[in-house]
Write an enzyme that holds these catalytic residues in place. Structure first.
Site, short mmCIF file in Angstrom:
data_model
loop_
_atom_site.label_atom_id
_atom_site.label_comp_id
_atom_site.label_asym_id
_atom_site.label_seq_id
_atom_site.Cartn_x
_atom_site.Cartn_y
_atom_site.Cartn_z
N GLU A 34 0.89 -1.18 0.00
CA GLU A 34 0.00 0.00 0.00
C GLU A 34 0.91 1.21 0.00
O GLU A 34 1.52 1.54 1.02
CB GLU A 34 -0.92 -0.04 1.23
CG GLU A 34 -2.16 0.83 1.09
CD GLU A 34 -1.91 2.26 1.54
OE1 GLU A 34 -1.58 3.10 0.65
OE2 GLU A 34 -2.03 2.55 2.72
N CYS A 42 -1.60 9.08 3.08
CA CYS A 42 -1.51 8.63 1.69
C CYS A 42 -2.79 8.91 0.93
O CYS A 42 -2.75 9.22 -0.27
CB CYS A 42 -1.19 7.14 1.64
SG CYS A 42 -2.37 6.09 2.51
#
Length: 496
Positions: A262, A297
């Site tokens: 990720e 993020c």
């Protein structure tokens, strides 16, 4: 492996009263000859604790402990594993005020965010336990000539590497799913921010059989290979930068180890002509840009707004930015803390200066702290208005409290601009019409697309989360996230 600057190593113990975390594997604490010295991003000269710095042999021992514990843990029914995880999750919010303060002192973010960080692991464990009925689900492909039973089996030892920004909540996206699937786990917290995560994982692990859950802190160069390239590790789950993900993938390739990555995102916001700017919606967008000092993020990194809505959007964000108070997490008045690391501060400062030098209008807000906090990693949040789309503040992930705002008039052009990036983590579409949101949202290239919101606050944690393109490989959470920690198994029964 993780996105950190060099961490100072020192022997001895932390100053009296400050956290000093050990390694924890095989159901026991383990001390080390070397330690990581952890400092306060709001005042880098201030030590806030120390963490054990494992040797390669200790990291190997943690993996061995997890391997030894795997058969018995995998043999439990999903219901039994779920009961143990539910009990373990009950420890996460113990002394939460103290634990949140520790996390804020090493991370830099405001205490309220650190409290939610802890809650993330508890809540996500509950969701994972709720999938107990899916763990051993079997699909049958009927015969003749062959009836095939498709099931899913645990993989073995899983290494989970978490980043500094939301380490405990992000751990919750993988750890409980890996354990529910029947795997055993070694957690590696970020070297620059290991204290609260290590403490939380140890509390959790103490409620499980010895070796099922282990935590090892240390420098990447010393323990990375033992936790990633190790043939006894079946899977590595990493959250961090694109560069870090590439290094992990390269290391895992040595043993053909499965990976879930990720990674970063340059998330786009597409605001259409019919968008309605409600108070709640603008609050959510503001937090989805500037929350955690922009170090998330899935935060919005680029805004493309229809020209008719541009001035209203700028006014809404300006009103909220004018209330920003920069400062340390220890000050209750603080609404935005420092960058976690100076290198990231300098990077974002360079992006904003480049935009200024190009002629773009940059509006900055708040006042930098003075006095004892003057050397902290602080930066005034900003809006970059109408920059050239080729500037780095647009094309690169800032990971900081600034965002470019670019106008468009044609919807097709807006969609093209959002998709014109190497990343594909999260995007959002803002429109009053749900059908339009469905049609356009399906064309935005990302693993997750929001409608009339953006960021962690309204992320549905029942859904799989992860990115496409250079934003990652694989998914976390939900049934799909559970399957990422299982190997499909087909059994063909010959029918007469």
């Amino acid at each position: 492996m993780t996105d950190t600057s060099t961490v100072i190593q020192a022997g001895g113990t932390a100053p009296q009263g400050l956290p000093n975390t050990p390694l924890y594997y095989g159901g026991q604490e383990h001390r080390t000859d070397q330690t990581l010295t952890i400092t306060n991003p709001a005042k880098p000269s201030e030590v806030v604790g120390q963490a054990a710095a494992a040797t390669r042999d200790q990291a190997l021992a943690a993996v061995a402990a997890a391997k030894d514990a795997f058969p018995a843990w995998a043999a439990l029914s999903p219901t039994e594993r779920g009961a143990r995880l539910t009990e373990a999750a009950g420890t996460i919010m113990e002394n939460s005020e103290q634990e949140a303060a520790i996390l804020s002192s090493e991370n830099g973010k405001v205490v309220g965010e650190s409290t939610f960080d802890l809650m993330g692991l508890a809540q996500r464990t509950e969701l994972a336990v709720g999938l107990a009925g899916e763990v051993d689900a079997v699909e049958t492909l009927p015969g003749p000539p062959t009836e095939v039973r498709i099931s899913h089996q645990p993989m073995g030892v899983v290494t989970i590497i978490v980043p500094f920004n939301w380490p405990i909540a992000i751990l919750g996206a993988s750890l409980p799913y890996a354990l529910m699937a029947g795997n055993t786990v070694v957690v590696k917290p970020p070297p620059s921010c290991p204290l609260a995560t290590t403490r939380a994982v140890q509390r959790f692990a103490e409620k499980l059989p010895a070796g099922v859950l282990n935590v090892v802190t240390g420098e990447d160069a010393e323990i990375g290979e033992a936790l990633v390239s190790n043939e006894d590790v079946a899977k590595v789950c990493f959250t961090g930068s694109v560069g870090g993900g590439k290094r992990i993938m390269s290391m895992a390739a040595q043993s053909l180890t499965n990976v879930t990555l990720e990674l970063g995102g340059n998330d786009g916001v597409l605001i259409l002509e019919d968008a309605e700017f409600t108070e709640q919606g603008m609050d959510l967008l503001f937090m989805g840009i500037f929350g955690s000092t922009g170090q998330v993020c899935m935060n919005a990194k680029r805004i493309y707004v229809h020209s008719s809505k541009r001035d209203e959007l700028v006014a809404e964000l300006t009103r909220r930015l004018e209330g920003t108070t920069l400062g340390p997490a220890t000050d209750p008045a603080t609404t935005m803390g420092p960058f976690h690391q100076k290198a990231q501060l300098e990077y974002v400062q360079a992006l904003v200066q480049e935009a200024k030098d190009s002629g773009a209008e940059v509006r900055e807000f708040g006042e930098l702290p003075g006095g004892e906090w003057a050397e902290g990693n602080f930066m005034r949040p900003s809006l970059v208005l109408d920059p050239d789309p080729s500037l780095r503040v647009v094309t690169e992930e800032q990971f900081g409290p600034t965002i470019p705002i670019i106008t468009f008039d044609d919807v097709e052009e807006g969609i093209r601009l959002v998709n014109d990036t190497q990343y594909g983590l999260c995007n959002s579409v803002w429109t009053a019409d749900e059908q339009t949101a469905i049609e356009i949202g399906s064309r935005l290239q990302a693993g997750y697309v929001f409608h009339n919101t953006h960021g962690p606050a309204l992320l549905d944690q029942r859904a799989p989360f992860g990115g496409i393109k250079q934003s990652g490989i694989g998914r976390e959470m939900g049934t799909i996230g559970l399957r990422e920690f299982q190997e499909p198994h087909a059994l063909g029964l010959l029918k007469a």
